[in-house]
Design a protein around this motif. Structure first.
Motif, mmCIF file in Angstrom:
data_model
loop_
_atom_site.group_PDB
_atom_site.id
_atom_site.type_symbol
_atom_site.label_atom_id
_atom_site.label_comp_id
_atom_site.label_asym_id
_atom_site.label_seq_id
_atom_site.Cartn_x
_atom_site.Cartn_y
_atom_site.Cartn_z
ATOM 1 N N ALA A 52 -10.891 4.459 -3.226
ATOM 2 C CA ALA A 52 -9.876 4.432 -2.869
ATOM 3 C C ALA A 52 -9.019 5.345 -2.391
ATOM 4 O O ALA A 52 -7.735 5.881 -1.299
ATOM 5 N N SER A 53 -8.140 5.929 -3.638
ATOM 6 C CA SER A 53 -7.383 6.424 -3.988
ATOM 7 C C SER A 53 -7.907 8.229 -3.102
ATOM 8 O O SER A 53 -7.314 8.628 -2.946
ATOM 9 N N GLU A 111 1.367 4.109 2.556
ATOM 10 C CA GLU A 111 0.881 5.171 1.700
ATOM 11 C C GLU A 111 2.195 6.271 2.490
ATOM 12 O O GLU A 111 2.369 7.241 2.177
ATOM 13 N N PRO A 130 -4.792 -6.022 2.511
ATOM 14 C CA PRO A 130 -4.958 -5.509 3.743
ATOM 15 C C PRO A 130 -5.610 -6.781 3.518
ATOM 16 O O PRO A 130 -6.274 -7.045 5.142
ATOM 17 N N CYS A 174 -6.348 -6.521 -3.292
ATOM 18 C CA CYS A 174 -5.689 -5.450 -2.265
ATOM 19 C C CYS A 174 -5.322 -6.639 -0.647
ATOM 20 O O CYS A 174 -5.695 -6.914 0.088
ATOM 21 N N PRO A 228 -5.502 5.414 5.174
ATOM 22 C CA PRO A 228 -6.095 4.790 4.485
ATOM 23 C C PRO A 228 -5.952 3.236 3.981
ATOM 24 O O PRO A 228 -4.584 2.673 4.166
ATOM 25 N N CYS A 229 -6.970 2.691 3.261
ATOM 26 C CA CYS A 229 -6.933 1.447 3.257
ATOM 27 C C CYS A 229 -6.081 1.625 1.728
ATOM 28 O O CYS A 229 -4.964 0.544 1.266
ATOM 29 N N SER A 230 -6.048 2.158 0.525
ATOM 30 C CA SER A 230 -4.995 2.577 -0.055
ATOM 31 C C SER A 230 -5.810 1.296 -1.299
ATOM 32 O O SER A 230 -4.851 1.150 -2.203
ATOM 33 N N GLY A 231 -6.839 0.444 -1.074
ATOM 34 C CA GLY A 231 -7.470 -0.332 -1.914
ATOM 35 C C GLY A 231 -6.781 0.016 -3.397
ATOM 36 O O GLY A 231 -7.072 0.700 -3.795
ATOM 37 N N ILE A 232 -6.670 -1.191 -4.198
ATOM 38 C CA ILE A 232 -5.812 -1.416 -5.830
ATOM 39 C C ILE A 232 -7.080 -1.275 -7.229
ATOM 40 O O ILE A 232 -6.510 -0.368 -7.771
ATOM 41 N N GLY A 233 -7.943 -1.037 -6.451
ATOM 42 C CA GLY A 233 -8.888 -2.196 -7.239
ATOM 43 C C GLY A 233 -10.431 0.043 -7.253
ATOM 44 O O GLY A 233 -10.780 -0.103 -8.092
ATOM 45 N N LYS A 234 -10.351 0.362 -6.236
ATOM 46 C CA LYS A 234 -10.938 1.306 -6.321
ATOM 47 C C LYS A 234 -10.757 2.965 -6.304
ATOM 48 O O LYS A 234 -10.044 2.841 -5.332
ATOM 49 N N VAL A 278 -8.016 5.143 -10.767
ATOM 50 C CA VAL A 278 -7.681 4.487 -8.924
ATOM 51 C C VAL A 278 -6.218 5.522 -9.442
ATOM 52 O O VAL A 278 -6.092 6.460 -7.955
ATOM 53 N N ARG A 279 -5.805 5.648 -10.375
ATOM 54 C CA ARG A 279 -4.510 6.503 -11.107
ATOM 55 C C ARG A 279 -4.865 7.701 -10.311
ATOM 56 O O ARG A 279 -3.503 8.530 -10.336
ATOM 57 N N SER A 291 1.081 -1.641 0.123
ATOM 58 C CA SER A 291 0.128 0.084 -0.835
ATOM 59 C C SER A 291 0.628 1.302 -0.240
ATOM 60 O O SER A 291 0.329 2.517 -0.700
ATOM 61 N N ARG A 332 -6.976 7.615 0.187
ATOM 62 C CA ARG A 332 -5.841 8.599 -0.418
ATOM 63 C C ARG A 332 -5.168 9.784 -0.388
ATOM 64 O O ARG A 332 -4.244 10.052 0.746
ATOM 65 N N GLU A 350 -4.266 -1.748 -16.509
ATOM 66 C CA GLU A 350 -4.694 -1.116 -17.003
ATOM 67 C C GLU A 350 -4.131 -0.858 -18.319
ATOM 68 O O GLU A 350 -5.289 -0.878 -19.832
ATOM 69 N N ARG A 360 -0.868 -0.729 -11.570
ATOM 70 C CA ARG A 360 -2.493 0.194 -11.431
ATOM 71 C C ARG A 360 -2.149 0.441 -13.693
ATOM 72 O O ARG A 360 -3.032 -0.236 -14.270
ATOM 73 N N THR A 400 -4.803 -9.220 -9.515
ATOM 74 C CA THR A 400 -4.081 -8.336 -8.243
ATOM 75 C C THR A 400 -4.935 -8.056 -6.935
ATOM 76 O O THR A 400 -6.603 -9.222 -6.829
ATOM 77 N N ARG A 442 2.058 1.761 -6.393
ATOM 78 C CA ARG A 442 0.974 1.242 -6.737
ATOM 79 C C ARG A 442 0.547 1.605 -8.165
ATOM 80 O O ARG A 442 -0.444 1.335 -9.216
ATOM 81 N N ASN A 443 1.128 2.686 -8.453
ATOM 82 C CA ASN A 443 0.680 3.128 -9.783
ATOM 83 C C ASN A 443 0.619 2.266 -11.076
ATOM 84 O O ASN A 443 0.622 2.056 -12.296
#
Ligand code: SF4
Ligand code: SF4
Lengths: 141, 134
Positions: free
Chosen positions: B18-19, A16, A46, A44, B9-15, B104-105, A14, B22, A33, A29, A42, A25-26
């Motif tokens: 979540a961004s 942060e 946590p 999440c 934050p959760c920083s979930g990669i799929g939503k 997300v990005r 994550s 963050r 994508e 993605r 992938t 993270r980017n």
């Protein structure tokens, strides 16, 4: 892995608190994508602890590449703790050293440099995904 | 009294939500309440990092989640953290339905506005936890 998987699992930390975490993270993605949308899955991270719908099967179901921002290697270690071995692992901070990147990076306001590094890391992840595919570790479609 | 409030934050990669969480966290810890608010990598709690566990047990935490799975909240609770409050990005989105984040990005202009609104609410919760304010 009982049945041959169809996808490669790419799992980002994550991250942060660290600029490298934001880049990881980017980059993941970007791979999902833009570069390998059909072969990557992938999770999440946590959810290993908070989830209740079989998230811990992740590394049993897919060959996993962990992508971590720093030497704490949270994605790799959490995967190994809860799910199984990783097929490949990336530590971005170590990679940045290899690449000779010494500039200060931003975790909250990624600019041109951070975007370039995310692209470079995405290319590295793609290389590793392709190696897994070439090794025949997933069923090609 | 706890010295710091960790906004996590959760920083979930799929939503995209979540961004937004963050981004809202960064505004709180870097712009709105930098003296008392901080963050740490949620993944450290997932893998049980001792230093991170000590921080969340000795200080207050605010979780910010991108979906109903509530990963940040649950990870903090399961790690024995002192949860002052827990938020979902969707609670703010429900009040501002026109501010749908894009991706997300890049959460886009609407996502950034939403993050700003959430950040204001989080800053108020930081104040409540520390007994302070601006
Ligand atoms: S690996 Fe490093 S950057 Fe990534 S979540 Fe862990 S501590 Fe943060
Ligand atoms: S709450 Fe959990 S599952 Fe939902 S977006 Fe965040 S990390 Fe992902």
């Amino acid at each position: 892995m009982d049945m041959q998987p169809k996808k490669v699992g790419v799992l980002s930390c994550s991250g942060e608190a660290e600029a490298e975490g934001t880049i990881c993270r980017n980059a993941v993605r970007l791979v999902m994508e833009k570069y390998r949308p059909d072969v990557v899955t992938t999770l999440c991270l946590p959810l290993y602890l908070a989830g209740d719908t079989g998230e811990r099967e992740f590394a049993k179901k897919f060959p996993v590449i962990s992508v971590d921002g720093c030497g704490k290697l949270c994605a790799r270690r959490a995967t190994e703790k809860y799910s199984g071995t990783v097929q490949d692992a990336i530590d971005l901070r170590a990679l940045l050293e290899e690449w000779g990147v010494t500039e200060k990076l931003s975790r909250s306001h990624p600019g041109e440099l951070e975007d370039k590094l995310a692209e470079r890391l995405a290319a590295e992840i793609v290389k590793r995904i392709d190696a897994i595919i070439e090794d025949g570790k997933i069923v090609e479609r | 009294m706890a010295k710091k409030v960790y906004v996590i934050p959760c920083s979930g990669i799929g939503k995209a939500a979540a961004s937004v969480g963050r981004e809202a966290m960064y505004r709180v810890v870097e712009e709105l309440r930098p003296e008392v608010a901080d963050t740490l990598c949620l993944s450290l709690l997932v893998m049980g990092d001792e230093e991170a566990l000590e921080k969340i047990r000795k200080n207050y935490c605010i979780s910010v989640d991108g979906c109903g799975k509530d990963c940040a909240r649950k990870n903090i609770e399961l790690s024995g953290g002192r949860l002052a409050s827990s938020r979902r990005v969707h609670d703010v989105l429900k009040k501002h339905r026109d501010l749908q984040p894009e991706g997300v990005r890049d959460i886009g202009e609407n996502g950034r506005k939403l993050a700003g609104l959430l950040a204001d609410e989080l800053a108020a919760e930081v104040d409540a936890a520390t007994g302070g304010g601006e």
